[in-house]
Design a protein around this motif. Structure first.
Motif, PDB file in Angstrom:
ATOM      1  N   SER A   1       0.821  -1.220   0.000  1.00 33.20           N
ATOM      2  CA  SER A   1       0.000   0.000   0.000  1.00 33.20           C
ATOM      3  C   SER A   1       0.850   1.263   0.000  1.00 33.20           C
ATOM      4  N   LEU A   2       2.023   1.223   0.637  1.00 33.63           N
ATOM      5  CA  LEU A   2       2.918   2.382   0.585  1.00 33.63           C
ATOM      6  C   LEU A   2       3.323   2.667  -0.859  1.00 33.63           C
TER       7      LEU A   2
ATOM      8  N   SER B   1      -5.636  -4.302   1.747  1.00 35.46           N
ATOM      9  CA  SER B   1      -4.408  -4.241   2.540  1.00 35.46           C
ATOM     10  C   SER B   1      -4.654  -3.493   3.849  1.00 35.46           C
ATOM     11  N   LEU B   2      -5.439  -2.420   3.786  1.00 41.63           N
ATOM     12  CA  LEU B   2      -5.761  -1.682   5.006  1.00 41.63           C
ATOM     13  C   LEU B   2      -6.540  -2.554   5.985  1.00 41.63           C
ATOM     14  N   LEU B   3      -7.453  -3.354   5.473  1.00 42.94           N
ATOM     15  CA  LEU B   3      -8.204  -4.274   6.337  1.00 42.94           C
ATOM     16  C   LEU B   3      -7.285  -5.325   6.943  1.00 42.94           C
TER      17      LEU B   3
ATOM     18  N   LEU C   1      -3.478   4.900 -11.328  1.00 42.51           N
ATOM     19  CA  LEU C   1      -4.782   4.958 -10.671  1.00 42.51           C
ATOM     20  C   LEU C   1      -5.053   6.381 -10.210  1.00 42.51           C
ATOM     21  N   ASP C   2      -6.325   6.791 -10.297  1.00 45.67           N
ATOM     22  CA  ASP C   2      -6.677   8.064  -9.684  1.00 45.67           C
ATOM     23  C   ASP C   2      -6.813   7.847  -8.173  1.00 45.67           C
ATOM     24  N   LEU C   3      -7.084   8.929  -7.440  1.00 48.13           N
ATOM     25  CA  LEU C   3      -7.106   8.827  -5.981  1.00 48.13           C
ATOM     26  C   LEU C   3      -8.149   7.821  -5.496  1.00 48.13           C
TER      27      LEU C   3
ATOM     28  N   TRP D   1      -7.389   4.249  -3.417  1.00 51.49           N
ATOM     29  CA  TRP D   1      -7.942   3.848  -2.116  1.00 51.49           C
ATOM     30  C   TRP D   1      -8.656   2.510  -2.211  1.00 51.49           C
ATOM     31  N   LEU D   2      -9.382   2.302  -3.296  1.00 51.18           N
ATOM     32  CA  LEU D   2     -10.083   1.030  -3.467  1.00 51.18           C
ATOM     33  C   LEU D   2      -9.090  -0.128  -3.582  1.00 51.18           C
TER      34      LEU D   2
END
Length: 293
Positions: free
Chosen positions: A232-233, A267-269, A255-257, A261-262
């Protein structure tokens, strides 16, 4: 005591019982005292300074610099590797936090502080905050080298980058507190920390894409605690969907912003799940007093 000056200063920083200071201000004062003391102790200890600050920077210069004329997945390979070493800085901070917590426990600093008005959360907030400040300084150094020398662009999504960095740091900080409970002494801390460092460095895509590993290792590698952080970094820094890139693969689409995030959401989860697991482990294993026997 081997750390008499630190022990005395830490205990002296505790407020006296029965003070009239408001709870919130009292907590901030305690946390600030722990932060400043941990910050000074870190820079005075040559071993912690080398492992916790210099090691990722020096390794990055050795490994990434020769790659500055190459590309991977459409981005500069040296910058790609540098972001991996930013992730590795979280693991070296874990090593210093583990050493620090175990040393303070064995010197009875934690036991003495627990007998004062200092909240337990303030004790760890200060120490973890000092480690986080060191990580931010490393990000500035590594990022400056990457942008200034390797020609890497500035982060495409700074907010996502900082969120992932904070989540990854929290993960390894909580894990350090948890594993201090099974670390018998400060002398034994490297035996606990070194395997974590090696597994994360060589199994989480820090230096090379996970796709370069044998097929049977790739799935386990993707669920290591550092792997979703590094992935993700890189997504946040370069604005591309990293995770399954390879040295010989085609460039990844930008990718756009929103789509960044999507892409980073799984990975955030996973990072959140690791934080929760480390917190549960910490509640079961952490000890305020030295281990006996």
């Amino acid at each position: 005591m081997t750390t008499t000056d630190t022990t005395g200063a830490l205990v002296a920083a505790a407020p006296a019982r029965g003070g009239a200071e408001p709870a919130a201000l009292g907590w901030l004062s305690c946390a600030r005292g722990q932060f400043l003391l941990s910050w000074r102790v870190f820079w005075r200890n040559r071993r912690s300074t080398f492992i916790g600050f210099l090691l990722p920077v020096l390794l990055n210069l050795v490994v990434a610099a020769p790659l500055r004329t190459k590309e991977i997945a459409g981005v500069n390979a040296a910058g790609y590797t540098t972001v991996g070493f930013i992730g590795l800085a979280l693991v070296t901070s874990f090593i210093n936090l583990l050493n620090g917590v175990v040393a303070r426990r064995d010197d009875l600093v934690l036991k003495r502080l627990r007998g004062t008005e200092v909240p337990a959360t303030a004790i760890f907030a200060g120490q973890i905050g000092a480690g986080g400040a060191v990580v931010l300084l490393q990000v500035l150094v590594l990022g400056g080298v990457s942008v200034g020398w390797f020609g890497t662009p500035l982060p495409a999504d700074p907010l996502l980058f900082l969120l992932v960095l904070a989540g990854g740091y929290l993960l390894f900080a909580v894990l350090a507190v948890a594993l201090s409970g099974v670390t018998p002494s400060a002398e034994a801390a490297p035996m606990v920390a070194t395997p974590v460092l090696l597994v994360c460095m060589f199994g989480s895509g820090v230096v090379a894409p996970l796709a370069s590993m044998p097929g049977w290792l790739q799935t386990p590698a993707h669920v290591l605690p550092l792997a979703p952080v590094v992935e993700s970094l890189r997504t946040a820094w370069f604005g591309r969907g990293f995770g399954h890139e390879s040295w010989s693969g085609a460039p990844l689409a930008e990718l756009d912003l929103l789509h960044g995030w999507l892409h980073a959401a799984p990975s955030l989860l996973m990072i959140a799940a690791w934080v929760a697991a480390a917190a549960v482990l910490g509640r079961r294993l952490f000890r305020w007093e030295p281990r006996r026997g």
